[in-house]
Write a protein that holds these residues in place. Structure first.
Motif, PDB file in Angstrom:
ATOM      1  N   LEU A  58       1.330  -1.274  -0.446  1.00  0.00           N
ATOM      2  CA  LEU A  58      -0.044  -0.201  -0.103  1.00  0.00           C
ATOM      3  C   LEU A  58       0.726   0.902  -0.190  1.00  0.00           C
ATOM      4  O   LEU A  58       1.977   1.256   0.592  1.00  0.00           O
ATOM      5  CB  LEU A  58      -0.982  -0.391   1.052  1.00  0.00           C
ATOM      6  N   GLY A  59       0.511   2.331  -0.222  1.00  0.00           N
ATOM      7  CA  GLY A  59       1.220   3.507  -0.638  1.00  0.00           C
ATOM      8  C   GLY A  59       2.328   3.213  -1.693  1.00  0.00           C
ATOM      9  O   GLY A  59       2.426   4.692  -1.374  1.00  0.00           O
ATOM     10  N   GLU A  60       2.151   2.478  -2.458  1.00  0.00           N
ATOM     11  CA  GLU A  60       3.380   2.027  -3.455  1.00  0.00           C
ATOM     12  C   GLU A  60       3.092   3.949  -4.423  1.00  0.00           C
ATOM     13  O   GLU A  60       2.149   3.830  -4.756  1.00  0.00           O
ATOM     14  CB  GLU A  60       3.477   1.165  -4.604  1.00  0.00           C
ATOM     15  N   PRO A  61       3.991   4.345  -4.857  1.00  0.00           N
ATOM     16  CA  PRO A  61       3.666   5.515  -6.228  1.00  0.00           C
ATOM     17  C   PRO A  61       3.196   5.461  -7.039  1.00  0.00           C
ATOM     18  O   PRO A  61       3.653   3.991  -7.736  1.00  0.00           O
ATOM     19  CB  PRO A  61       4.564   6.411  -5.352  1.00  0.00           C
ATOM     20  N   ALA A  62       2.748   5.920  -8.167  1.00  0.00           N
ATOM     21  CA  ALA A  62       2.664   5.464  -9.388  1.00  0.00           C
ATOM     22  C   ALA A  62       3.861   5.491 -10.069  1.00  0.00           C
ATOM     23  O   ALA A  62       4.663   6.481 -10.126  1.00  0.00           O
ATOM     24  CB  ALA A  62       1.670   5.892  -9.572  1.00  0.00           C
ATOM     25  N   PRO A  63       3.888   4.185 -10.986  1.00  0.00           N
ATOM     26  CA  PRO A  63       4.892   3.737 -11.844  1.00  0.00           C
ATOM     27  C   PRO A  63       5.097   4.706 -12.528  1.00  0.00           C
ATOM     28  O   PRO A  63       4.372   5.870 -13.808  1.00  0.00           O
ATOM     29  CB  PRO A  63       4.728   2.498 -12.493  1.00  0.00           C
ATOM     30  N   ALA A  64       6.291   4.783 -13.657  1.00  0.00           N
ATOM     31  CA  ALA A  64       6.539   5.754 -14.919  1.00  0.00           C
ATOM     32  C   ALA A  64       5.761   5.266 -15.759  1.00  0.00           C
ATOM     33  O   ALA A  64       6.091   4.167 -15.667  1.00  0.00           O
ATOM     34  CB  ALA A  64       8.177   5.688 -14.838  1.00  0.00           C
ATOM     35  N   CYS A  65       5.933   5.421 -16.923  1.00  0.00           N
ATOM     36  CA  CYS A  65       4.863   5.553 -18.327  1.00  0.00           C
ATOM     37  C   CYS A  65       6.075   4.468 -18.997  1.00  0.00           C
ATOM     38  O   CYS A  65       7.441   4.680 -18.867  1.00  0.00           O
ATOM     39  CB  CYS A  65       4.653   6.586 -18.794  1.00  0.00           C
ATOM     40  N   PRO A  66       5.693   3.123 -18.716  1.00  0.00           N
ATOM     41  CA  PRO A  66       5.869   2.342 -19.835  1.00  0.00           C
ATOM     42  C   PRO A  66       6.503   2.732 -20.982  1.00  0.00           C
ATOM     43  O   PRO A  66       7.408   1.791 -22.019  1.00  0.00           O
ATOM     44  CB  PRO A  66       5.433   0.868 -19.413  1.00  0.00           C
ATOM     45  N   SER A  67       5.981   3.420 -21.776  1.00  0.00           N
ATOM     46  CA  SER A  67       5.585   3.069 -22.741  1.00  0.00           C
ATOM     47  C   SER A  67       7.215   4.395 -23.844  1.00  0.00           C
ATOM     48  O   SER A  67       8.014   4.348 -24.208  1.00  0.00           O
ATOM     49  CB  SER A  67       4.618   4.215 -23.650  1.00  0.00           C
ATOM     50  N   CYS A  68       6.724   6.093 -22.817  1.00  0.00           N
ATOM     51  CA  CYS A  68       7.726   6.976 -22.546  1.00  0.00           C
ATOM     52  C   CYS A  68       8.697   6.995 -21.633  1.00  0.00           C
ATOM     53  O   CYS A  68       9.602   8.213 -20.962  1.00  0.00           O
ATOM     54  CB  CYS A  68       6.667   8.130 -22.793  1.00  0.00           C
ATOM     55  N   GLY A  69       8.389   6.834 -20.181  1.00  0.00           N
ATOM     56  CA  GLY A  69       9.316   7.057 -18.828  1.00  0.00           C
ATOM     57  C   GLY A  69       8.756   8.448 -17.897  1.00  0.00           C
ATOM     58  O   GLY A  69       9.154   8.296 -17.130  1.00  0.00           O
ATOM     59  N   GLY A  70       7.824   8.919 -19.215  1.00  0.00           N
ATOM     60  CA  GLY A  70       6.824  10.283 -17.963  1.00  0.00           C
ATOM     61  C   GLY A  70       6.635   9.505 -17.182  1.00  0.00           C
ATOM     62  O   GLY A  70       6.028   8.335 -16.478  1.00  0.00           O
TER      63      GLY A  70
END
Ligand SMILES: [Zn+2]
Length: 76
Positions: free
Chosen positions: A22-34
C-alpha cells in the motif's frame, strides 16, 4: 495485492500495475518513461456496488449467521 489502471498524460498510454504494498507511488510510463501518470478506476471495483439486500443461500446452517443477517454473508 491490488492492480491499478494508469494512463500516461504525456503519451496517453494505458497500462496496469500490480502494487506489492500500500502507498506505493505511481509507476513511470512504460512507453515513454514519463511520470505524469493518471490513476484510473480499478477494473474489478464495479462488481461490489450491488447486492446489499442479498439473502444467504445456505440458510439455516450458514456458518456466518451473524453477518449473514446483515446481508453480507461471505458464504451465500
Ligand atoms: Zn507515456
Amino acid at each position: 495485492m491490488p492492480i491499478y489502471e494508469y494512463k500516461c498524460s504525456s503519451c496517453d498510454h494505458q497500462f496496469s500495475h500490480l502494487h506489492k504494498r500500500l502507498g506505493e507511488p505511481a509507476p513511470a510510463c512504460p512507453s515513454c518513461g514519463g511520470n505524469k501518470i493518471e490513476k484510473l478506476l480499478s477494473t474489478f471495483s464495479a462488481k461490489v456496488s450491488s447486492g446489499s439486500s442479498q439473502r444467504c443461500s445456505v440458510s439455516n446452517s450458514c456458518p456466518a449467521s451473524a453477518s449473514c443477517a446483515g446481508g453480507s454473508c461471505p458464504f451465500g
